[in-house]
Design a protein around this motif. Structure first.
Motif, PDB file in Angstrom:
ATOM      1  N   LYS A 226      10.080  -3.260  -3.164  1.00 16.69           N
ATOM      2  CA  LYS A 226       8.697  -2.162  -3.870  1.00 16.69           C
ATOM      3  C   LYS A 226       7.496  -2.869  -2.554  1.00 16.69           C
ATOM      4  CE  LYS A 226       9.376  -1.118  -8.709  1.00 16.69           C
ATOM      5  NZ  LYS A 226       8.979  -1.606  -9.694  1.00 16.69           N
ATOM      6  N   ASN A 227       6.397  -1.739  -2.434  1.00 17.27           N
ATOM      7  CA  ASN A 227       5.553  -1.830  -1.674  1.00 17.27           C
ATOM      8  C   ASN A 227       4.385  -0.978  -0.896  1.00 17.27           C
ATOM      9  OD1 ASN A 227       7.499  -3.525   0.854  1.00 17.27           O
ATOM     10  ND2 ASN A 227       9.014  -2.200   0.834  1.00 17.27           N
ATOM     11  N   LEU A 228       3.797  -1.155  -0.461  1.00 19.83           N
ATOM     12  CA  LEU A 228       2.314  -0.159  -0.318  1.00 19.83           C
ATOM     13  C   LEU A 228       2.539   0.594   1.177  1.00 19.83           C
ATOM     14  CD1 LEU A 228       0.193  -2.738  -2.532  1.00 19.83           C
ATOM     15  CD2 LEU A 228       1.566  -0.819  -3.531  1.00 19.83           C
ATOM     16  N   VAL A 229       1.221   1.962   0.846  1.00 16.75           N
ATOM     17  CA  VAL A 229       0.442   2.140   2.040  1.00 16.75           C
ATOM     18  C   VAL A 229      -0.647   2.287   1.261  1.00 16.75           C
ATOM     19  CG1 VAL A 229       0.443   4.191   3.641  1.00 16.75           C
ATOM     20  CG2 VAL A 229       3.260   3.296   3.291  1.00 16.75           C
ATOM     21  N   PHE A 230      -2.228   1.662   1.983  1.00 10.74           N
ATOM     22  CA  PHE A 230      -2.588   2.672   1.630  1.00 10.74           C
ATOM     23  C   PHE A 230      -3.330   3.505   2.977  1.00 10.74           C
ATOM     24  CE2 PHE A 230      -2.803  -1.643  -0.103  1.00 10.74           C
ATOM     25  CZ  PHE A 230      -3.886  -1.367  -0.651  1.00 10.74           C
ATOM     26  N   HIS A 231      -4.019   4.215   1.955  1.00  8.58           N
ATOM     27  CA  HIS A 231      -4.504   5.009   2.736  1.00  8.58           C
ATOM     28  C   HIS A 231      -6.168   5.473   2.099  1.00  8.58           C
ATOM     29  CE1 HIS A 231      -4.523   9.849   4.261  1.00  8.58           C
ATOM     30  NE2 HIS A 231      -5.193   9.893   4.360  1.00  8.58           N
ATOM     31  N   THR A 232      -6.979   5.608   2.839  1.00 11.55           N
ATOM     32  CA  THR A 232      -8.586   4.983   2.899  1.00 11.55           C
ATOM     33  C   THR A 232      -9.072   6.463   4.484  1.00 11.55           C
ATOM     34  OG1 THR A 232      -8.876   3.616   4.822  1.00 11.55           O
ATOM     35  CG2 THR A 232      -8.369   2.638   3.445  1.00 11.55           C
ATOM     36  N   PHE A 233     -10.389   6.519   2.732  1.00  4.20           N
ATOM     37  CA  PHE A 233     -10.926   8.073   3.449  1.00  4.20           C
ATOM     38  C   PHE A 233     -12.758   6.835   3.511  1.00  4.20           C
ATOM     39  CE2 PHE A 233      -7.889  10.015   0.590  1.00  4.20           C
ATOM     40  CZ  PHE A 233      -7.440  10.383   1.880  1.00  4.20           C
ATOM     41  N   SER A 234     -12.922   7.690   4.443  1.00  8.46           N
ATOM     42  CA  SER A 234     -14.613   7.238   5.328  1.00  8.46           C
ATOM     43  C   SER A 234     -14.532   5.529   5.519  1.00  8.46           C
ATOM     44  CB  SER A 234     -15.989   7.671   4.551  1.00  8.46           C
ATOM     45  OG  SER A 234     -16.921   8.053   4.335  1.00  8.46           O
ATOM     46  N   ASN A 235     -15.976   4.846   5.333  1.00  4.53           N
ATOM     47  CA  ASN A 235     -16.805   3.890   5.623  1.00  4.53           C
ATOM     48  C   ASN A 235     -16.010   3.330   4.228  1.00  4.53           C
ATOM     49  OD1 ASN A 235     -16.649   2.470   7.835  1.00  4.53           O
ATOM     50  ND2 ASN A 235     -18.358   1.336   7.249  1.00  4.53           N
ATOM     51  N   THR A 236     -16.762   4.027   3.336  1.00  5.78           N
ATOM     52  CA  THR A 236     -16.537   3.421   1.538  1.00  5.78           C
ATOM     53  C   THR A 236     -15.190   3.464   1.096  1.00  5.78           C
ATOM     54  OG1 THR A 236     -18.123   4.655   1.060  1.00  5.78           O
ATOM     55  CG2 THR A 236     -16.860   3.887  -0.320  1.00  5.78           C
ATOM     56  N   ASN A 254       1.857 -13.662   0.087  1.00  4.87           N
ATOM     57  CA  ASN A 254       3.112 -13.221   0.463  1.00  4.87           C
ATOM     58  C   ASN A 254       2.698 -11.744  -0.392  1.00  4.87           C
ATOM     59  OD1 ASN A 254       4.701 -15.563   0.768  1.00  4.87           O
ATOM     60  ND2 ASN A 254       4.937 -16.258  -1.084  1.00  4.87           N
ATOM     61  N   LEU A 255       1.752 -11.001  -0.774  1.00  5.27           N
ATOM     62  CA  LEU A 255       1.489 -10.383  -0.974  1.00  5.27           C
ATOM     63  C   LEU A 255       1.316  -9.107   0.459  1.00  5.27           C
ATOM     64  CD1 LEU A 255      -0.295 -10.122  -4.832  1.00  5.27           C
ATOM     65  CD2 LEU A 255       2.268  -9.020  -4.012  1.00  5.27           C
ATOM     66  N   MET A 256       0.254  -9.788   0.734  1.00  3.92           N
ATOM     67  CA  MET A 256       0.011  -8.502   2.401  1.00  3.92           C
ATOM     68  C   MET A 256       1.808  -8.311   2.906  1.00  3.92           C
ATOM     69  SD  MET A 256      -3.148  -9.378   2.798  1.00  3.92           S
ATOM     70  CE  MET A 256      -3.443  -9.140   4.345  1.00  3.92           C
ATOM     71  N   ASP A 257       2.895  -9.293   3.163  1.00  4.76           N
ATOM     72  CA  ASP A 257       4.030  -8.674   3.746  1.00  4.76           C
ATOM     73  C   ASP A 257       4.599  -7.320   3.208  1.00  4.76           C
ATOM     74  OD1 ASP A 257       3.701 -10.295   5.724  1.00  4.76           O
ATOM     75  OD2 ASP A 257       5.307 -12.529   4.471  1.00  4.76           O
ATOM     76  N   ARG A 258       4.038  -7.761   1.763  1.00  2.51           N
ATOM     77  CA  ARG A 258       4.131  -5.809   1.130  1.00  2.51           C
ATOM     78  C   ARG A 258       3.277  -4.582   1.814  1.00  2.51           C
ATOM     79  NH1 ARG A 258       6.696  -8.297  -3.736  1.00  2.51           N
ATOM     80  NH2 ARG A 258       7.758  -5.831  -4.168  1.00  2.51           N
ATOM     81  N   ILE A 259       2.534  -4.710   2.633  1.00  3.81           N
ATOM     82  CA  ILE A 259       1.736  -3.706   2.933  1.00  3.81           C
ATOM     83  C   ILE A 259       2.877  -2.735   3.839  1.00  3.81           C
ATOM     84  CG2 ILE A 259      -0.453  -3.182   3.878  1.00  3.81           C
ATOM     85  CD1 ILE A 259      -1.916  -4.500   2.191  1.00  3.81           C
ATOM     86  N   LYS A 260       3.002  -2.456   4.501  1.00  5.88           N
ATOM     87  CA  LYS A 260       3.759  -1.492   5.206  1.00  5.88           C
ATOM     88  C   LYS A 260       3.535  -0.152   6.066  1.00  5.88           C
ATOM     89  CE  LYS A 260       6.964  -3.948   4.139  1.00  5.88           C
ATOM     90  NZ  LYS A 260       7.455  -5.509   4.700  1.00  5.88           N
ATOM     91  N   GLY A 261       1.511  -0.277   5.470  1.00  6.47           N
ATOM     92  CA  GLY A 261       1.091   1.035   6.641  1.00  6.47           C
ATOM     93  C   GLY A 261      -0.322   0.976   5.945  1.00  6.47           C
ATOM     94  N   CYS A 262      -1.415   1.847   7.031  1.00  5.64           N
ATOM     95  CA  CYS A 262      -2.820   1.386   6.704  1.00  5.64           C
ATOM     96  C   CYS A 262      -3.017   3.319   7.482  1.00  5.64           C
ATOM     97  CB  CYS A 262      -3.332   0.361   6.838  1.00  5.64           C
ATOM     98  SG  CYS A 262      -4.917   0.945   6.859  1.00  5.64           S
ATOM     99  N   ILE A 263      -3.820   3.845   6.842  1.00  6.67           N
ATOM    100  CA  ILE A 263      -4.036   5.097   7.563  1.00  6.67           C
ATOM    101  C   ILE A 263      -5.134   5.064   7.570  1.00  6.67           C
ATOM    102  CG2 ILE A 263      -3.784   7.594   7.098  1.00  6.67           C
ATOM    103  CD1 ILE A 263      -0.547   7.078   5.535  1.00  6.67           C
ATOM    104  N   VAL A 264      -5.912   5.306   8.390  1.00  7.75           N
ATOM    105  CA  VAL A 264      -7.580   5.245   7.851  1.00  7.75           C
ATOM    106  C   VAL A 264      -8.238   6.453   8.616  1.00  7.75           C
ATOM    107  CG1 VAL A 264     -10.248   3.987   8.587  1.00  7.75           C
ATOM    108  CG2 VAL A 264      -7.582   2.772   8.283  1.00  7.75           C
TER     109      VAL A 264
END
Length: 420
Positions: A226-236, A254-264
């Protein structure tokens, strides 16, 4: 925003300073000299700028190949939750009394046996037993749609949507619906604007982010792959992401390795700028009546000035945050989070979506941060939508917006499959 706990309650003192200092500047701001004529530059009128320089494969936006060799269909199990309250529809279960343990376990057993073929049922997580509706939930879990495209491939990826200042669950639903239609699990996270202004050690904001981090950690540990992708909105949303990264590192690096992408989306400004904070709060308070809700559709939009009431509000807020952001505890805490975001992000692809017409987050600040990340060797993609307002790119340019998301997510899923 649990790790931003240094912001406590300077509202009274800061407001007094702001109101005292704003009176001398207000007339000039409300009735400025006539602006010079302006027009759209070639860059502003040329449409979206596609910045796919660091990896040639990202230029193939039309490439819609499907990578189906990694994951197989399986029942989806929801991990055990340790939260004060869980809201399912109109029913509330408390997890703080022994008499409720049996019913709580029964609920989980029923839910854990559900398969993807069944209709998705969003679950709300609220921090207390006060009168909250589903739209007031701190965060909400959305299951993949049964008829989703690439369901088997994407179902072990959860997309975490971190809302902008003033966002509610209903505002993030259109994004969640798009992701679940592609087979992803989705968590939408918001909290009231009042809690942003009342940070304190062990306070509600800290508690909310702790709940989400613990939930995600359990979900990741429940089953491999299982993995994560973060999608963040604005500076908040972006600062909440930084706070979550700190907590992940403290729990298990090791949890940081499970983050596979970040959308800002519509961020960042990587400095505690009072003007940016004032613009953000003004937009959250005034909503569609704010100048921030307008893009650059014509020369009149470019020359448009805030209304008198908004000018006054911006002046007060800017003076207020000029005091607040320079408080030692606030400055130190924000600095820690910004350092994490500048140099401590996971080694995953990053996608920045922004606009030259954004009246809250300057495009130049976003581009400067992108360049800094590229110098560090990060894989960074970007798109300047040119004329769309703050956190409103999806509504104004849905096809282009989803095209970028689709390509980015395909490569994130492929990368996680190859790694696994």
């Amino acid at each position: 925003m649990g790790s931003l706990s240094g912001i406590q309650r300077p509202v009274v003192a800061a407001s007094a300073v702001a109101l005292a200092s704003v009176s001398t500047d207000l007339r000039e701001k409300v009735w400025p000299s006539a602006p010079s004529d302006s027009c759209l530059s070639m860059e502003q009128s040329s449409g979206c700028k596609l910045d796919f320089t660091s990896d040639p494969k990202w230029a193939r936006v039309s490439d819609i190949s499907v990578y189906k060799s990694c994951l197989t269909k399986s029942p989806i199990r929801v991990p055990s939750f340790r939260f004060p309250m869980i809201r399912v529809g109109n029913n509330c279960l408390l997890n703080n009394k022994a008499s409720n343990v049996a019913s709580f376990s029964a609920l989980l057993n029923v839910y854990q046996s559900a398969e993807l073929a069944k209709a998705p049922r969003p679950i709300d997580y609220a921090p207390s037993v006060s009168n909250r509706t589903s739209t007031d939930a701190v965060y909400r879990w959305h299951l993949p749609q049964p008829n989703a495209v690439d369901l088997s491939e994407n179902s072990k990826m959860v997309v975490v949507l971190l809302g902008w200042l003033g966002a509610k669950q209903k505002h993030l639903k259109k994004y969640a619906d798009w992701y679940t239609s592609k087979g992803f699990h989705v968590i939408t996270f918001t909290f009231p604007m009042s809690e942003v202004l009342s940070y304190q050690v062990g306070g509600k904001a800290e508690e909310h982010v702790d709940l989400l981090v613990n939930h995600l950690a359990e979900w990741l540990e429940d089953e491999c792959g299982k993995n994560l992708v973060f999608h963040t909105f604005s500076n908040t949303g972006w600062l909440v992401y930084g706070a979550m990264l700190e907590k992940f590192q403290r729990q298990d690096d090791n949890l940081m390795d499970r983050i596979k992408g970040c959308i800002v989306d519509s961020a960042p400004v990587a400095a505690p700028d009072p003007q940016v904070w004032a613009s953000g709060f003004s937009a959250a308070i005034l909503k569609k009546n704010s100048i921030a809700a307008k893009g650059y559709r014509n020369t009149d939009d470019i020359a448009a000035k805030p209304a008198m009431s908004e000018t006054a509000l911006l002046m007060v807020l800017e003076k207020f945050f000029d005091v607040v952001l320079n408080l030692p505890t606030v400055s130190r805490r924000l600095s820690d989070v910004l350092v994490q975001l500048k140099s401590g992000q996971p080694s995953c692809p990053q996608l920045y979506i922004y606009s030259s017409a954004d009246k809250v987050i300057p495009a130049g600040s976003v581009e400067s941060f992108i360049e800094a990340q590229q110098r560090m060797g990060r894989v960074v993609r970007s798109c300047n939508f040119k004329s769309t307002p703050h956190v409103d790119h999806f509504r104004h340019e849905p096809e282009l917006y989803t095209t970028y998301l689709s390509q980015f997510l395909r490569d994130c899923v492929r990368g996680s499959c190859t790694h696994n």
